[in-house]
Structures are given as structure tokens and as C-alpha cells.
Design an enzyme around this catalytic site. Structure first.
Site, PDB file in Angstrom:
ATOM      1  N   ASP A  96       0.904  -1.147   0.000  1.00 16.80           N
ATOM      2  CA  ASP A  96       0.000   0.000   0.000  1.00 16.80           C
ATOM      3  C   ASP A  96       0.944   1.197   0.000  1.00 16.80           C
ATOM      4  OD1 ASP A  96      -1.434   2.269   0.765  1.00 16.80           O
ATOM      5  OD2 ASP A  96      -2.963   1.028   1.692  1.00 16.80           O
ATOM      6  N   HIS A  97       1.042   1.893  -1.132  1.00 18.41           N
ATOM      7  CA  HIS A  97       2.137   2.868  -1.225  1.00 18.41           C
ATOM      8  C   HIS A  97       1.977   4.019  -0.224  1.00 18.41           C
ATOM      9  CE1 HIS A  97      -0.565   5.181  -3.848  1.00 18.41           C
ATOM     10  NE2 HIS A  97       0.211   6.215  -3.618  1.00 18.41           N
ATOM     11  N   HIS A 138      -5.774   2.902   1.258  1.00 22.74           N
ATOM     12  CA  HIS A 138      -5.106   4.105   1.773  1.00 22.74           C
ATOM     13  C   HIS A 138      -5.832   4.759   2.962  1.00 22.74           C
ATOM     14  CE1 HIS A 138      -3.061   3.304  -1.858  1.00 22.74           C
ATOM     15  NE2 HIS A 138      -3.781   4.055  -2.664  1.00 22.74           N
TER      16      HIS A 138
HETATM   17  C1  BG6 Z   1      -3.699   4.780  -6.179  1.00 19.31           C
HETATM   18  C2  BG6 Z   1      -5.069   4.857  -6.795  1.00 19.31           C
HETATM   19  O1  BG6 Z   1      -3.616   3.674  -5.317  1.00 19.31           O
HETATM   20  O2  BG6 Z   1      -3.465   5.961  -5.426  1.00 19.31           O
HETATM   21  C3  BG6 Z   1      -5.182   6.086  -7.669  1.00 19.31           C
HETATM   22  O3  BG6 Z   1      -5.294   3.701  -7.571  1.00 19.31           O
HETATM   23  C4  BG6 Z   1      -4.810   7.324  -6.900  1.00 19.31           C
HETATM   24  O4  BG6 Z   1      -6.499   6.227  -8.194  1.00 19.31           O
HETATM   25  C5  BG6 Z   1      -3.476   7.146  -6.200  1.00 19.31           C
HETATM   26  O5  BG6 Z   1      -4.760   8.413  -7.795  1.00 19.31           O
HETATM   27  C6  BG6 Z   1      -3.183   8.309  -5.281  1.00 19.31           C
HETATM   28  O6  BG6 Z   1      -1.870   8.225  -4.809  1.00 19.31           O
HETATM   29  P1  BG6 Z   1      -1.063   9.525  -4.388  1.00 19.31           P
HETATM   30  O7  BG6 Z   1       0.221   8.992  -3.859  1.00 19.31           O
HETATM   31  O8  BG6 Z   1      -0.916  10.352  -5.633  1.00 19.31           O
HETATM   32  O9  BG6 Z   1      -1.890  10.213  -3.355  1.00 19.31           O
END
Ligand code: BG6
Length: 489
Positions: free
Chosen positions: A181-182, A244
Site C-alpha cells: 500500500d504505497h 489508503h
Molecule cells: C492509487 C489509486 O492507489 O493511489 C489512484 O489507484 C490514486 O487512483 C493514487 O490516484 C493516489 O496516490 P497519491 O500517492 O498520488 O496520493
């Protein structure tokens, strides 16, 4: 004993993620001398490339997406470590080719292998199965470790996540699996635990006795763009909440783990998820808002009558001693006014105001803003006496900005940390199988309620707005407003 070689195998190496995130992250860690001394990166995909074409494309990708990290001199040293095997995820023979290629790179003693699944989710199972068939997952103390990194989405509901967990467990043991989960790789998300547990001041008031409510906003200005095909099936709950937003909730609400060990942290997160009160068909009407931006259905790949939510606002409760009756308001959506991720801790008002303030006036409660992105930092709003008045008060901010204290480029990309942790065998920032399933247990009933015949209405909102009016009402009904960085939004 000499250290074994480490091979990082990227399945889906011709895709977007590899070019935008994975190769830049690996290159950056190489430049910081954090990769194992003896490493190789092997791309695997269907695209008809050889090693040379792969190297060139990755070099171009770095130039396009990460020019700031590209140093030609270091690239020349990095490039020979890149290799490419053309192959199809559904063809066993191609895995055999990959296996023998890895064998050639390794010494006869063996080598460590990190398999990174940067591929469409429908190929997760078949790829893992193929790795099993070729005996590519089994680790022995001498042959080196085997690890599997899986990108999101992990399942589309509880049942599919359970079945994917089962399929993966047929081949890999849980301790070998790293589910990404980044958001957990973001410094600012990691800092939530440090803020809470490396300081003495906050934890004593971090509970229902002092906190009125919590807001978690992850708003995005981009629309669904070229991902409409995927998005129309997924919707905002699967795309953003199950992973997230719930991870941010867990970091905010969890009990202090006894140690910084991966399992100690993950146990507490799972306990928190399990304490979240499930949304029912009835509370879906009072506690959830689903909405779509007005031009969403015009996007290519979106069904003309699509009911997919591109925005959601939820009121959740964590039923335990710490949080009983404290609402957690969560919202996220596409095509909104600004890209902001922020957690707001809204404290209660002092129990008694002794100051002679004018009738109808109030003293503003303390508010803590934990800004995940952009303008990363932490703000604490508190009251001061306005000078040269008898007893007037005003809110002021105590602010911490990463830029000011650590310099402008201090925050690495989330993938840099995550990929390095996987190589080093630290699973703290990855989701365990029970954590994934527990988060689906929260989201499934909402998806069900939203797709039932008695679903709450789908609202619409203008692009470049803060979302539907109904989401304002969700808070207004409780006498509250959404806050972003101190402003009403
Ligand atoms: C991803 C989603 O996991 O996270 C995307 O699939 C989203 O739809 C993105 O835009 C958002 O990541 P960040 O790091 O730009 O907030």
C-alpha cells in the site's frame, strides 16, 4: 560465508509502474549505495525487447519521469545490472526460461530473489502458481530467500481477497509475502506513529475524553483519465478507502504497539480494523455519501448509466475504550478542487470558560492537522489572548514543515522505501493477510448497501469543487464542518 546475489524480478516490466516508480526507486537507492552489493534486476513482460532495448527504455523513462535523479555516470554503472526476459505470464515454459536465466546470474550456491508483481490483478494467481510449478518460491537456508511483492488491488471484496490469499499461500508462506500500500511508504504516514509514540504530550489526550472527532481527507484533483476502464469496476471505495484511507485511520486510531517489529505493528492495526463498527443498510443512509463528478460518464470506458462512485464520505466509529462514540469522518474523491491528504484531530472545547467573552462567541477548540501531502507537515491550532484587549482570544498556528527543517528534497518517493524494505526483509510497512481481510470486512457491507435496491442516492458534483453538498450535510447534521488546513472546505 560470502553474501548471495540478490535478483529483483519485475513482472510487468514494460508497464507504467516500472517506468514511473520502480526503476527510478531502484536507481535512486543504487545511487545512495543502499542496494545489496551484488544485485541484478530482471524485467519480464510480453513486449518484444532484448536487454539492450529494456535498458534504453528504462533510461528514457528516467529522463522523462525522474530527470532530477538521473546522473549519467551512475547510470553507466547501474545499466549492466538490468536484464530482460520476454515472456507470457500464462506460459509455463517462459517461467522455466526465466528460472534458468536467474540460475545463470546466480552462483551455484544460489541467490536471493524478490519477485515483484507489477501486473494486472487478474494475473496475480496464475503468476504465483507458475512460480510454484517451477519451484521458484521455495527457499532453503543455503539457496537464499524468496520474496513476493504484490501491488494493489488485493481482491475486489472479502471473498476474492480470501481466495487470493489462499492461492498465494499455496506457494509462498506469509512471511515471504509483501502486499503493497504505497501510502505506508510515505514519510508523512510513517511519521504518524513517531508523532504519537515518540512524544509524551499527545498520547495522554489521544482519546475520547479529549478528542471530539477525526477527519481524514484524501482529495484528488485528477479525474479518472485513461484508467476509466479499471475505475468503473472499482470505484472510490475499492480504489482508495479499502487501502489508503483505512491505513491512515489505523495509524491514527491504533493502540501503541509494544515494539517496532512488523507483527507488533500489524497486530494493532488488525485489532483497530476489527473494532470498526460495520455499516448497515440503515446506517448507509445516515453515515455514507456516494457521488460522481458530472462529466464522469463521458470518459471512454465508463458505462453510460454507470452508478460508480468517484467520491465517498463515510462516518465510521471505532468501538473500543479509546474511541467509543468519536466519529471518524473519511472522504476521498477524484476531480476535486485540490490534491490534499490530511488528517485532522479536532479536540473538545475546554469544560469551563472563565473568560468574559461576548455572548454568542466561542473559544475555538484546538485542532491538529497532520498533512500527508502536499506541503507536508504538522500544524497545531491553539488560542491566544489578543494583545491590548481585556480578554479577546484568537486562534494561532504552531507549524512544522518538512521543507523548512529537512530541506526541499528531503522526502523520498514511497516506492524507494518500500522496495528497499522488501529487499531487506522488513515487512512493517506491508499489509498482512488478516489485515487485508479485516479491511475488506469494513468495506464490503458499504459496497453491498450501495449496490442494493434500497441504496442511498448517488449524488453528483461539479469538477473542481470540494464534492457534493450531501457530504457537507453529513458533518453539518452533527454540527461540524470539513476542515482542510484550517479553512472550511
Ligand atoms: C492509487 C489509486 O492507489 O493511489 C489512484 O489507484 C490514486 O487512483 C493514487 O490516484 C493516489 O496516490 P497519491 O500517492 O498520488 O496520493
Amino acid at each position: 560465508m560470502a553474501k548471495l546475489k540478490t535478483s529483483i524480478v519485475i513482472f510487468g516490466a514494460s508497464g507504467d509502474l516500472a517506468q514511473r516508480k520502480l526503476i527510478p526507486a531502484l536507481f535512486t537507492q543504487f545511487c545512495k549505495r543502499r542496494l545489496p552489493k551484488d544485485f541484478e534486476i530482471v524485467g519480464f513482460a510480453r513486449t518484444d525487447w532484448d536487454h539492450k532495448a529494456f535498458r534504453k527504455t528504462m533510461h528514457d523513462a528516467l529522463k522523462t519521469y525522474s530527470a532530477d535523479v538521473l546522473t549519467e555516470k551512475l547510470w553507466e554503472k547501474f545499466e549492466p545490472h538490468l536484464h530482460y526476459i520476454q515472456g507470457d505470464l500464462t506460459v509455463d515454459k517462459d517461467f522455466a526460461t526465466l528460472n534458468s536465466f536467474l540460475g545463470e546470474l546466480e552462483t551455484e550456491k544460489g541467490g536471493n530473489r524478490l519477485y515483484y508483481l507489477s501486473i494486472a490483478p487478474r494475473f496475480f494467481e496464475v503468476t504465483v502458481e507458475a512460480l510454484g510449478k517451477q519451484d521458484m518460491a521455495r527457499a532453503t537456508p543455503d539457496s537464499g530467500w524468496r520474496r513476493l511483492v504484490i501491488e494493489k488491488p488485493f481482491g475486489t471484496d472479502l471473498a476474492s481477497a480470501q481466495s487470493l490469499n489462499k492461492a498465494v499461500h499455496n506457494v509462498f508462506e506469509e512471511h515471504q509475502i509483501y502486499r503493497i500500500d504505497h501510502y505506508l511508504g510515505k514519510e508523512t504516514a510513517q511519521n504518524i506513529l513517531f508523532f504519537r509514540f515518540a512524544n509524551i504530550m499527545f498520547e495522554p489526550v489521544w482519546n475520547r475524553n479529549y478528542i471530539d472527532h477525526v477527519q481524514i481527507s484524501v482529495t484528488e484533483s485528477v479525474d479518472v483519465g485513461h484508467r476509466a476502464g479499471y475505475y468503473d469496476d472499482a470505484g472510490v471505495l475499492r480504489d482508495m478507502f479499502q487501502n489508503h484511507l483505512l491505513q491512515l485511520l489505523a495509524l491514527t486510531a491504533m493502540e501503541p504497539p509494544a515494539s517496532f517489529e512488523a507483527d507488533a505493528i500489524r497486530n494493532e492495526k488488525v485489532k483497530t480494523f476489527m473494532a470498526v463498527r460495520p455499516v448497515t443498510e440503515e446506517t448507509a443512509f445516515t453515515d455514507t455519501v456516494r457521488a460522481q463528478y458530472r462529466t464522469y460518464r463521458d470518459a471512454e470506458g465508463v458505462a453510460k448509466e454507470s452508478q460508480t462512485a468517484t467520491y465517498a464520505a463515510l462516518k465510521l466509529y471505532v468501538d473500543n475504550w479509546r474511541w467509543q462514540d468519536v466519529p471518524f469522518y473519511l472522504r476521498s474523491g477524484k476531480a476535486l478542487k485540490e490534491k490534499v491528504s490530511e488528517i485532522v484531530i479536532y479536540f473538545r472545547s475546554p469544560p469551563h470558560i472563565m473568560f468574559p467573552i461576548a455572548e454568542g462567541e466561542e473559544i475555538a477548540p484546538n485542532v491538529l492537522h497532520i498533512r500527508i501531502q502536499p506541503d507536508e507537515g504538522i500544524h497545531l491550532r491553539f488560542e491566544v489572548k489578543v494583545p491590548d484587549t481585556p480578554a479577546n482570544t484568537r486562534s494561532v498556528d504552531m507549524e512544522f514543515h518538512y521543507d523548512d527543517d529537512f530541506g526541499e528534497d528531503a522526502l523520498p518517493d514511497a516506492y524507494e522505501r518500500l522496495i528497499l524494505d522488501a529487499i531487506n526483509g522488513d515487512a512493517s510497512l506491508f499489509t498482512r493477510s488478516d489485515g487485508i481481510e479485516a479491511s475488506w470486512r469494513i468495506i464490503d457491507p458499504i459496497i453491498e448497501a450501495w449496490s442494493s435496491k434500497k441504496a442511498p442516492p448517488l449524488h453528483y458534483y461539479e469538477e473542481d469543487s470540494w464534492g457534493p453538498y450531501a457530504a457537507e450535510e453529513l458533518l453539518a447534521d452533527d454540527g461540524r464542518v470539513w476542515l482542510i488546513d484550517g479553512d472550511e472546505a
